[in-house]
Design a protein around this motif. Structure first.
Motif, PDB file in Angstrom:
ATOM      1  N   THR A 232       0.817  -1.211   0.000  1.00  0.00           N
ATOM      2  CA  THR A 232       0.000   0.000   0.000  1.00  0.00           C
ATOM      3  C   THR A 232       0.851   1.262   0.000  1.00  0.00           C
ATOM      4  O   THR A 232       0.567   2.218  -0.742  1.00  0.00           O
ATOM      5  N   GLU A 233       1.899   1.288   0.796  1.00  0.00           N
ATOM      6  CA  GLU A 233       2.753   2.474   0.871  1.00  0.00           C
ATOM      7  C   GLU A 233       3.487   2.703  -0.446  1.00  0.00           C
ATOM      8  O   GLU A 233       3.680   3.842  -0.867  1.00  0.00           O
ATOM      9  N   THR A 234       3.907   1.619  -1.079  1.00  0.00           N
ATOM     10  CA  THR A 234       4.572   1.744  -2.384  1.00  0.00           C
ATOM     11  C   THR A 234       3.619   2.315  -3.426  1.00  0.00           C
ATOM     12  O   THR A 234       3.978   3.198  -4.213  1.00  0.00           O
ATOM     13  N   ALA A 235       2.395   1.805  -3.423  1.00  0.00           N
ATOM     14  CA  ALA A 235       1.383   2.308  -4.359  1.00  0.00           C
ATOM     15  C   ALA A 235       1.099   3.780  -4.101  1.00  0.00           C
ATOM     16  O   ALA A 235       0.878   4.563  -5.036  1.00  0.00           O
ATOM     17  N   LYS A 236       1.134   4.160  -2.836  1.00  0.00           N
ATOM     18  CA  LYS A 236       0.889   5.555  -2.485  1.00  0.00           C
ATOM     19  C   LYS A 236       2.037   6.440  -2.985  1.00  0.00           C
ATOM     20  O   LYS A 236       1.812   7.530  -3.524  1.00  0.00           O
ATOM     21  N   LYS A 237       3.268   5.979  -2.821  1.00  0.00           N
ATOM     22  CA  LYS A 237       4.427   6.725  -3.316  1.00  0.00           C
ATOM     23  C   LYS A 237       4.375   6.857  -4.837  1.00  0.00           C
ATOM     24  O   LYS A 237       4.665   7.912  -5.397  1.00  0.00           O
ATOM     25  N   PHE A 238       4.007   5.761  -5.494  1.00  0.00           N
ATOM     26  CA  PHE A 238       3.891   5.758  -6.951  1.00  0.00           C
ATOM     27  C   PHE A 238       2.841   6.778  -7.391  1.00  0.00           C
ATOM     28  O   PHE A 238       3.077   7.580  -8.314  1.00  0.00           O
ATOM     29  N   THR A 239       1.698   6.755  -6.744  1.00  0.00           N
ATOM     30  CA  THR A 239       0.603   7.667  -7.091  1.00  0.00           C
ATOM     31  C   THR A 239       0.983   9.110  -6.815  1.00  0.00           C
ATOM     32  O   THR A 239       0.620  10.016  -7.581  1.00  0.00           O
ATOM     33  N   ARG A 240       1.714   9.335  -5.749  1.00  0.00           N
ATOM     34  CA  ARG A 240       2.160  10.695  -5.421  1.00  0.00           C
ATOM     35  C   ARG A 240       3.056  11.248  -6.529  1.00  0.00           C
ATOM     36  O   ARG A 240       2.939  12.411  -6.925  1.00  0.00           O
TER      37      ARG A 240
END
Length: 331
Positions: A232-240
């Motif tokens: 989830t955190e990786t996906a959030k960083k990617f989306t950011r």
């Protein structure tokens, strides 16, 4: 003795450097990203790479071009890629096969169709009814370009399978050359090919399918449910990083964008890149936020249903995750 003292003085700095290097290596996470094709339509993605927005988030994004929706989804579902940039309709096709770990759309990149109606001869007073009785070189059956094309024709009371000669037997990569060498009066093309054809006198852009069809989640970043749950955190960083790129594209000129991503399109002249990006910006094709809205999702299903390609009901709540994008935008 003096050399030993100097070495001892240097060791603390060396140790600090090595610890920092190890820490950075541990923190950086590799994300394998598969794009369905290399397209100017995906300009914000290349901006995120060139401006180091991913690296700023501690991500090492490895981009691969998988050339086709089927190959892209196979790569994603088999574990060959972590995230895929592909048409959101592919997630519906996968969902229709009842997999246990289906693909979920979590960040939208483009929000309109990216194709244009190109004619062999100039048509200054073009009306959609002019395509009746003509030969139309379309896109692959079941793909978003073709489904949007049929959707737009039907919106203008034109039956694409009875009111004209619709050709769908040409591979995506060969469509431009087939149009030039063939007898079709109309073709559906992406940029920068449409602009190149205009410049070379091979065709004339007379309408935009993106403008005609309105907002639709055309190209989206998706990942398997399990990946999003476990990363989830990786996906959030990617989306950011994607959101930063979207805002950058929104606030900078077509010239600036073209110059920055030119290396991704070495065979395309800079002036064509600029005019193509300008055409996409003018019709708001580049999404300005990563949120895939429900209304656009319903339009997508209407388009697929009209083309006879909607395999089963595709619930927004199951196939779209907006929480990640919303958290990023609320920061």
């Amino acid at each position: 003795m003096k050399k030993i003292k100097n070495l001892l003085c240097f060791l603390p700095f060396l140790l600090i450097f090595l610890l920092a290097a190890c820490q950075n290596t541990e923190e950086e996470q590799t994300v394998r990203l598969a794009e369905v094709t290399r397209s100017l339509f995906y300009a914000p993605q290349y901006i995120a790479l060139e401006k180091d927005f991913f690296k700023d988030e501690g991500l090492n994004v490895e981009l691969q071009t998988t050339w086709g929706g089927d190959k892209t989804m196979t790569s994603l579902l088999s574990g060959g890629a972590d995230i895929a940039l592909v048409g959101s309709e592919t997630s519906i096709y996968v969902y229709g096969q009842n997999p246990k770990d289906y693909a979920v759309n979590f960040a939208q990149l483009t929000q309109t169709d990216g194709t244009f109606l190109v004619a062999k001869s100039p048509k200054s007073d073009f009306k959609w009814e002019d395509v009746k009785g003509e030969s139309f070189l379309g896109q692959r059956k079941g793909g978003m370009p073709q489904m949007v094309g049929e959707y737009v024709l039907k919106q203008h009371q034109i039956d694409p399978h009875n009111d004209l000669t619709l050709l769908q037997n040409v591979d995506f990569g060969n469509i431009p050359s087939a149009f030039v060498s063939g007898d079709s009066e109309y073709v559906q093309l992406f940029e920068p090919t449409a602009s190149v054809f205009e410049k070379e006198g091979k065709g004339h852009v007379i309408a935009s399918f993106g403008e005609e069809s309105g907002k639709v989640p055309y190209t989206v970043f998706m990942a398997k449910q399990s990946y999003l749950n476990e990363n989830t955190e990786t996906a959030k960083k990617f989306t950011r990083a994607i959101y930063k790129a979207q805002q950058w594209v929104e606030n900078h000129s077509s010239d600036e964008i073209a110059e920055l991503i030119q290396d991704y399109f070495e065979d395309v002249e800079l002036d064509i890149l600029i005019s193509s990006i300008d055409r996409y910006k003018s019709q708001n094709s580049f999404a300005t936020t990563p949120i895939l809205e429900k209304e656009a999702w319903e339009t997508l299903k209407d388009i697929m249903d009209a083309a006879g390609e909607l395999p089963k009901e595709a619930p927004y709540k199951d196939l779209v995750n907006t929480e990640i994008a919303e958290e990023v935008m609320d920061e």
